[in-house]
Design an enzyme around this catalytic site. Sequence first.
Site, mmCIF file in Angstrom:
data_model
loop_
_atom_site.group_PDB
_atom_site.id
_atom_site.type_symbol
_atom_site.label_atom_id
_atom_site.label_comp_id
_atom_site.label_asym_id
_atom_site.label_seq_id
_atom_site.Cartn_x
_atom_site.Cartn_y
_atom_site.Cartn_z
ATOM 1 N N GLU A 1 -11.699 -98.802 74.971
ATOM 2 C CA GLU A 1 -12.304 -100.111 75.233
ATOM 3 C C GLU A 1 -11.649 -101.263 74.477
ATOM 4 O OE1 GLU A 1 -16.619 -99.888 75.011
ATOM 5 O OE2 GLU A 1 -16.609 -97.776 75.546
ATOM 6 N N GLU B 1 -22.621 -94.355 71.447
ATOM 7 C CA GLU B 1 -23.353 -95.328 70.619
ATOM 8 C C GLU B 1 -24.723 -94.836 70.151
ATOM 9 O OE1 GLU B 1 -23.541 -98.975 72.855
ATOM 10 O OE2 GLU B 1 -21.373 -99.222 72.881
HETATM 11 C C1 XIL Z 1 -19.896 -102.574 79.566
HETATM 12 C C2 XIL Z 1 -19.157 -102.934 80.818
HETATM 13 O O1 XIL Z 1 -17.961 -103.587 80.496
HETATM 14 C C3 XIL Z 1 -19.987 -103.807 81.692
HETATM 15 O O2 XIL Z 1 -19.336 -104.032 82.907
HETATM 16 C C4 XIL Z 1 -21.333 -103.132 81.906
HETATM 17 O O3 XIL Z 1 -22.130 -103.951 82.644
HETATM 18 C C5 XIL Z 1 -21.991 -102.840 80.607
HETATM 19 O O4 XIL Z 1 -21.149 -102.036 79.832
HETATM 20 N N1 XIL Z 1 -19.657 -100.317 75.017
HETATM 21 C C6 XIL Z 1 -19.450 -99.380 75.990
HETATM 22 C C7 XIL Z 1 -19.138 -99.825 77.363
HETATM 23 O O5 XIL Z 1 -19.421 -98.181 75.710
HETATM 24 O O6 XIL Z 1 -19.646 -98.941 78.325
HETATM 25 C C8 XIL Z 1 -19.632 -101.211 77.631
HETATM 26 O O7 XIL Z 1 -19.146 -101.607 78.898
HETATM 27 C C9 XIL Z 1 -19.193 -102.159 76.553
HETATM 28 C C10 XIL Z 1 -19.718 -101.729 75.219
#
Ligand code: XIL
Length: 447
Positions: free
Chosen positions: A360, A254
Amino acid sequence: MNRKSLIKYFRLIFLLLFSFMLSCGGDDDINVVIIDDEGETPISVDFDIIVSETNTFEISVNNTSTGITGLNSYWQFTENGEVVPDVAGPERHVYTMSGDYLVTLTVEAPDGDIAVSKTVIITGTDEGPALKVATNNTFSMGMAVRSDRLTGSHNAVLVREFNNLTAEFEMKMDQIYKTEGSLDFTAADAIVDYGVANNMDIHGHTLVWHNSIPGWMNNFSGTDEEFETLVKDYITTVMQRYAGKVRSWDVVNEAIEDGSNNLRNSIFRVRMGDDYIQKCYQYARDADPNAILFYNDYNVTFDSGKQSAMFAIVDDLMSNNLIDGVGAQMHIAYDFPSKAQIQSVVDGTVSRGLKMHFAELDIRVNPNNDITSLTEQRAIAQQNKAKEVAEIYNAIPDENKFALTLWGMRDSESWLPAFWGQPEWGLFYNEDFTPKKSHTGLIEGFR
Ligand code: XIL
């Protein structure tokens, strides 16, 4: 004996033989030979039946009859089931539940139909084939995990369905590097050890992310050079610890600012310069030359400006052979983004010859906060979106496939409600660990 009674005689033999085979539960070959009206060409009705090795719910049948030229023949895959015309080559059928099924091939012969049946036993759970099996082994099925959710029913689902793990948060910098000068790998090790013990790939997530910077690093009082060394040492130590175990890494996560599509002004950019991304990927490449390196970001499907900014970063890295794949975070909703938008990030990745990670995945069903429980209608919409995502992924050329990763197991375990401040039911399993309709959608999309 005249010709007609000869035919009747053979039919009787066949019926007796057939009932005998059935009573034996027989799925052995059945060969029926009758003499046709002219008494010249013997008709032999038979077929082969094979259960797919990669999907135990899928069969392939092939008509091997001889002497039936010009005669219509058709299949039924269940007793009294739908009639499917027999065409040249094998026919496929996918069952949705385990059980014993009678498969029948019927030939419409001039003196009455001839049918041959074989019983096929379909095994597996009634939920359908496991996700990792439904992929036909052309890519891996990933799941976000936590070190305290690797036993009991979590373990059962993981082992059955997945072959790639991503730590949901325990391999991020703010977890591993809580205190200056001391790295804590307890939770990360637990996840990696679990994956290795279960023959799963591990996707490392993530080395450099503006949202997981340890507090002490934000206040680091050393020079920029010292900061850079710190980051280099961190990447090197972590990657070398897991070399050979963690197969792939999101090196930078990101990096692009929403709206402007400029580089985020993270502490990494401020301290290490505009080329901090190049530097980090170089450290990563040097630390573990065998690791598959990804750039990972969100909203890169529908936000064309952000997508271009991402591919500009990727192209830069490619010119120095520092990147192998693109991770498109699939935090999507049941009605958005569109199929074409999702396809666009695939096209950009494939045209560059890189691997595509659908990372994700979760599918919001309540982005407008207009439902208070997961309605049937929304569950179906979520299933359809899941199917669409799976279809798009499945159609990627095999050499560009990598993994499709789900961002959590049960709705109660999802990060979405806390992040959006409302219920979302964005995941793939019910509270009792049975698959939701969204899970069925994935299976359907992989077919
Ligand atoms: C999120 C996790 O799901 C949570 O448990 C944590 O507290 C914060 O991060 N983009 C990403 C992930 O790359 O690492 C994120 O995950 C969600 C958004």
